[in-house]
Every structure is written in C-alpha cells, then in structure tokens.
Design a protein around this motif. Structure first.
Motif, PDB file in Angstrom:
ATOM      1  N   PRO A  12       1.091  -0.934  -0.143  1.00 54.59           N
ATOM      2  CA  PRO A  12      -0.211  -0.032  -0.221  1.00 54.59           C
ATOM      3  C   PRO A  12       1.008   1.297  -0.053  1.00 54.59           C
ATOM      4  O   PRO A  12       0.550   2.306  -0.317  1.00 54.59           O
ATOM      5  CB  PRO A  12      -1.164  -0.155   1.653  1.00 54.59           C
ATOM      6  N   GLN A  13       2.143   0.913   0.226  1.00 47.53           N
ATOM      7  CA  GLN A  13       2.644   2.704   0.758  1.00 47.53           C
ATOM      8  C   GLN A  13       3.312   3.178  -0.452  1.00 47.53           C
ATOM      9  O   GLN A  13       3.714   4.551  -0.832  1.00 47.53           O
ATOM     10  CB  GLN A  13       4.426   2.229   1.516  1.00 47.53           C
ATOM     11  N   HIS A  14       3.339   2.396  -1.918  1.00 45.85           N
ATOM     12  CA  HIS A  14       3.746   2.780  -3.126  1.00 45.85           C
ATOM     13  C   HIS A  14       2.968   2.168  -3.982  1.00 45.85           C
ATOM     14  O   HIS A  14       1.822   0.809  -4.630  1.00 45.85           O
ATOM     15  CB  HIS A  14       5.123   2.549  -3.755  1.00 45.85           C
ATOM     16  N   SER A  37       5.384  -9.654 -18.825  1.00 42.63           N
ATOM     17  CA  SER A  37       4.680  -8.626 -18.289  1.00 42.63           C
ATOM     18  C   SER A  37       4.879  -8.609 -16.712  1.00 42.63           C
ATOM     19  O   SER A  37       4.033 -10.076 -16.269  1.00 42.63           O
ATOM     20  CB  SER A  37       3.808  -8.574 -19.049  1.00 42.63           C
ATOM     21  N   HIS A  38       4.540  -7.494 -15.903  1.00 42.17           N
ATOM     22  CA  HIS A  38       4.432  -7.867 -14.368  1.00 42.17           C
ATOM     23  C   HIS A  38       4.165  -6.006 -13.799  1.00 42.17           C
ATOM     24  O   HIS A  38       4.854  -5.286 -14.526  1.00 42.17           O
ATOM     25  CB  HIS A  38       5.729  -8.418 -13.660  1.00 42.17           C
ATOM     26  N   TYR A  39       3.404  -5.984 -12.788  1.00 40.99           N
ATOM     27  CA  TYR A  39       3.767  -4.877 -11.996  1.00 40.99           C
ATOM     28  C   TYR A  39       4.882  -3.981 -10.875  1.00 40.99           C
ATOM     29  O   TYR A  39       5.342  -5.492 -10.276  1.00 40.99           O
ATOM     30  CB  TYR A  39       2.609  -4.463 -11.482  1.00 40.99           C
ATOM     31  N   ARG A  40       5.662  -4.072 -10.861  1.00 40.68           N
ATOM     32  CA  ARG A  40       6.772  -3.426  -9.984  1.00 40.68           C
ATOM     33  C   ARG A  40       7.189  -2.271  -8.844  1.00 40.68           C
ATOM     34  O   ARG A  40       6.432  -1.129  -9.614  1.00 40.68           O
ATOM     35  CB  ARG A  40       7.995  -3.570 -10.675  1.00 40.68           C
ATOM     36  N   CYS A  41       7.073  -2.050  -8.078  1.00 36.77           N
ATOM     37  CA  CYS A  41       7.677  -0.986  -7.397  1.00 36.77           C
ATOM     38  C   CYS A  41       9.010  -0.850  -7.156  1.00 36.77           C
ATOM     39  O   CYS A  41       9.920  -2.105  -6.660  1.00 36.77           O
ATOM     40  CB  CYS A  41       6.933  -0.266  -5.724  1.00 36.77           C
ATOM     41  N   SER A  42       9.600   0.213  -8.624  1.00 37.45           N
ATOM     42  CA  SER A  42      11.376   0.710  -8.449  1.00 37.45           C
ATOM     43  C   SER A  42      12.158   0.843  -6.212  1.00 37.45           C
ATOM     44  O   SER A  42      13.029   0.377  -6.716  1.00 37.45           O
ATOM     45  CB  SER A  42      11.749   0.719  -9.214  1.00 37.45           C
ATOM     46  N   PHE A  43      10.957   1.154  -6.504  1.00 41.60           N
ATOM     47  CA  PHE A  43      11.852   1.564  -4.769  1.00 41.60           C
ATOM     48  C   PHE A  43      12.212   0.935  -3.938  1.00 41.60           C
ATOM     49  O   PHE A  43      13.023   0.816  -3.087  1.00 41.60           O
ATOM     50  CB  PHE A  43      10.601   2.673  -4.090  1.00 41.60           C
ATOM     51  N   CYS A  44      10.713   0.090  -3.416  1.00 50.84           N
ATOM     52  CA  CYS A  44      11.139  -1.653  -2.942  1.00 50.84           C
ATOM     53  C   CYS A  44      11.770  -2.644  -3.096  1.00 50.84           C
ATOM     54  O   CYS A  44      12.036  -3.912  -2.958  1.00 50.84           O
ATOM     55  CB  CYS A  44      10.201  -1.097  -2.129  1.00 50.84           C
ATOM     56  N   ASP A  45      12.531  -2.244  -4.709  1.00 51.31           N
ATOM     57  CA  ASP A  45      12.542  -4.502  -5.695  1.00 51.31           C
ATOM     58  C   ASP A  45      11.019  -4.267  -4.940  1.00 51.31           C
ATOM     59  O   ASP A  45      11.514  -5.807  -4.687  1.00 51.31           O
ATOM     60  CB  ASP A  45      13.897  -4.413  -4.896  1.00 51.31           C
TER      61      ASP A  45
END
Length: 239
Positions: A12-14, A37-45
C-alpha cells in the motif's frame, strides 16, 4: 493514477507500475519466479506477476469441476501446503478450495489449456500416460502435451529446471550483466527419452521439443505471450 499503474493491498505504500522484463524476478505475492509482463515498485524492489497483481476473487477450473477456488493472500492453516498443479510448496498468494482442500499457485491456476503460436500446439493435461521428456517418469504433475502426443513436459519439471538454472540470477539480481542468451536455462540433456531415429528426425525432434519447452516456460512464469529467446530451439538441437 495512470493507466499503467495500480495500487495493491500487499504494497500500500507505493503505486505499482507495469513493466516488461526478460530477466527473471521473484514475485512478492506468490513467491514464485516470473518473467515478462508484471507490476513493479522500483523503490522497494517489489514485483508481482500479472495474475497476482490483478487476481480473480474466485475461479473454477476444468480439471476440478466440483471445486470453487477462492483467492487468498496466504495459505490457510498452519500445515505446509503444496500446489496441485506443479506439486511445489505454496508460501504466498494462492487459490484454495475449502471443500476439497486443493491449492493452486495463481500462475498455475491460469495456465492456458492450449498453447498455440500458429505452428505448434500444446494441450494441458491433468495426467498423461506417456513419460515426461524431462524426467522420464509418468504421472506426477500437470503436463503439456503436443498435438502429435510425442512431447510431454511436466509443469513440475519445468519449475525445477528454472530453479536449478536461475537460482543465482533471481536471488542475486542486479549483480549480473550477462547477455540474454546466458540468462536462458541450459537445455542440454533435458530430454531423458532416448532417440531411435535417423539423424534428420533427431534434429527435428529436438527443435520441436525446444519449441514446446519455450511455450511451457513462458506459461509457467506467468506470461504465456513472452518470447524468451529465439536461441532456445538452437540450444536444444545442440544438446
């Protein structure tokens, strides 16, 4: 929020952004390897398969006509559980049938019943009587089988091969700058069934098996549309 972004209860944070990669990643939802194909948060890996990022609340499956599978963020109960498709441990997101006790990894639950690129076609079976071209054994897990019924690959065997060959890469991501060709699992010696054919037919058999393996790897990794690399067939024929 942009069209290629989603918010997700598990992070939930990003915001998670849609990405495509030919480098394996470990899904933080189901804890299994993925590609494409995927979803990613680059900040948190932080990465999620498409099937884990946008799951169905409940599903049915043609192999289990009496079951209703519910999406859960963690396996139910305190005892170890395994996926009925690939026979691997379930440690994260899962589809679970309360009445039957069956479990399916999200990517296994969404495996296409038919893989078809216009030239070759593979069908998903719950069980096949012929031996797997990877392990040489019958039964075990779900299998993909060619239309000619000469090529069989256990979903479980494909997962094992991926873990064996990509363990260092997807646990040590960012430390390797190897080219795409070296990211592909070595397919030499993956066929356990001996060939008793002419030289030309052996080559054709290996090319077909390599193509079949390319399809199945893509599907097991959560993106059946992913073309991992054109070198797979040539690697197989060299084996």
């Amino acid at each position: 929020m942009k069209y290629n972004e989603i918010s997700h209860f598990s992070h939930p944070q990003h915001i998670l952004k849609f990405e495509y990669t030919e480098v394996p990643f470990k899904c933080d939802g189901c804890k299994e390897v993925g590609i494409g194909s995927h979803y990613r948060c680059s900040f948190c890996d932080f990465d999620l398969h498409m099937h884990c990022a946008v799951p169905s609340l409940s599903i049915s499956h043609p192999f289990y006509t009496k079951c209703s599978f519910q999406f859960l963020s963690r396996p139910p109960g305190d005892t170890p559980r395994y996926c009925n498709a690939c026979e691997k441990d379930v440690t994260g997101f899962v589809y679970h049938c309360t009445s039957c006790g069956f479990d399916l990894h999200p990517c296994c639950a969404k495996l296409p019943m038919v893989l078809d690129d216009g030239e070759a076609r593979l069908y998903l079976y719950r069980k096949v009587s012929a031996p797997c071209h990877r392990c040489g054994r019958k039964g075990r897990s779900w299998s993909y089988r060619s239309a000619c019924k000469k090529y069989n690959l256990h979903v479980a065997c494909v997962r094992e091969m991926l873990v064996e060959n990509w363990h260092e890469l997807y646990f040590g991501r960012g430390k390797s700058t190897r080219k795409l060709e070296t990211r592909i699992p070595s397919l030499k010696n993956t066929l356990q069934t001996p060939h008793k054919r002419s030289k030309g037919k052996v080559k054709k058999c290996c090319e077909m098996a390599g193509l079949a393996l390319q399809f199945v790897i893509s599907a097991v990794l959560g993106d059946p549309t992913t073309l991992i690399a054109g070198v797979i067939g040539s690697l197989m024929s060299r084996g």
